[in-house]
Design an enzyme around this catalytic site. Structure first.
Site: not given
Ligand code: ASP
Length: 323
Positions: A66-67, A94, A116, A144
């Site tokens: 989703r992110t 690599k 991320r 986050h």
């Molecule tokens: N999507 C959120 C995160 O990336 C929560 C999770 O993964 O539980 O931290």
């Protein structure tokens, strides 16, 4: 603290690395901008040209559905060029270091890097090496920020304010960047925060942040306005933190019996991905009247559009000042 009034010029940061340190006004700027995009995203024509000519790179060293999609949509709806990079297809495989990857991407003149990474602090380190704006899309168990903003927007739209609300954050606090960003945001905006978790999933010094700590759901949820559930982040656990999934659900999983302790109209939230029958009962998760889990996803796109807008606006001003 009071929620402040806002205008676009009062977000003075080049990057969005975390919620810690942001003022109520700065958070309000982002939430107010997001409101405009919630409306725009509900129109047939969702596309704007605000970021035309801008390049946004999604750099994800950890899995995400989703992110990553949400940031991609946000960038595209503002007319930017969005490139997705995932570790499985990058030079990291690599043996390239994080900094070398950052420097390589930086040489291609992106405007925004959305990052991320599984290690806390990695996104900040990277932000110190590049010329563009950086958005933290989750670093280890640290922060986050866009998740906390979208949670705040969801709550504010439903309740009108964050001020004075009793918010319970339940579950795996230790490994949760969502919990940390939410704690900072909610306290800054004048909400009260309770954490409910087994002692093994709570950092020992967490109360110093100004939260109340509970080890059982019944007393922790009593009279609260918002119930925020967290996923058990087993990928970050080494060793046993709880006896079994079944016991975890019995004591800390959200079902209607435990929920009955909260206010009758308490909202149910979860950042996803959700493990039904582990931290939340399937029926509770799908409760149309009270669960706002899908709404959180919708708010996510709007919040990310607002963050992209505000940061690229700042970038423009920095560039003007430098010429
Ligand atoms: N999507 C959120 C995160 O990336 C929560 C999770 O993964 O539980 O931290």
């Amino acid at each position: 603290m009071q929620e402040g009034s806002s205008d676009l010029t009062s977000f003075p940061h080049r990057h969005l690395l975390g919620i810690e340190g942001l003022s109520p006004d700065q958070i309000t700027v982002l939430l107010d901008r997001s409101e405009i995009y919630v409306d725009q995203n509900r129109q047939v024509n969702k596309k704007k040209t605000l970021l035309r000519g801008r390049t946004i790179i999604n750099l994800f060293f950890e899995n995400s559905t989703r992110t990553r999609t949400s940031f991609e949509l946000a960038g595209k709806r503002l007319g930017g060029d969005v490139i997705n990079m995932s570790v499985s297809t990058s030079s990291i495989k690599k043996g390239e270091t994080l900094i070398d990857t950052a420097m390589t991407l930086n040489a291609m003149h992106p405007d925004v890097l959305i990052v991320r990474h599984p290690h806390s602090g990695a996104v900040k380190l990277l932000s110190e090496k590049v010329n563009c704006a950086v958005i933290n899309a989750g670093d280890g168990s640290h922060e986050h920020p866009t998740q906390a903003l979208l949670d705040a927007l969801t709550i504010r739209r439903r309740r009108g304010t964050l001020q004075g609300l009793e918010v319970a954050i339940c579950g795996d606090i230790t490994h949760s960047r969502v919990a940390r960003s939410n704690i900072h945001l909610l306290l800054t905006m004048g909400a009260r925060v309770r954490l409910i978790a087994p002692a093994t999933l709570l950092p020992t010094d967490i109360a110093r942040l100004g939260v109340e700590v509970f080890h059982d759901m019944a007393s922790g949820l009593e009279n609260c306005d918002i119930v925020m559930m967290l996923r058990l982040q087993q990928e970050r656990m080494q060793g046993g933190f709880f006896p079994s999934i079944r016991e975890y659900f019995t004591f800390f999983g959200l079902d209607y019996t435990k929920l009955a302790n909260a206010k009758a109209d308490a909202l149910i939230m979860h950042p996803g991905p959700m493990n039904r029958g582990v931290e939340i009962d399937a029926e509770v998760a799908d409760d149309f009247g009270r669960s706002v889990i899908r709404e959180q996803v919708e708010m996510g796109v709007a919040v990310r559009m607002a963050c992209l807008e505000v940061l690229t606006e700042n970038l423009g001003q920095t560039m003007l000042r430098n010429t």
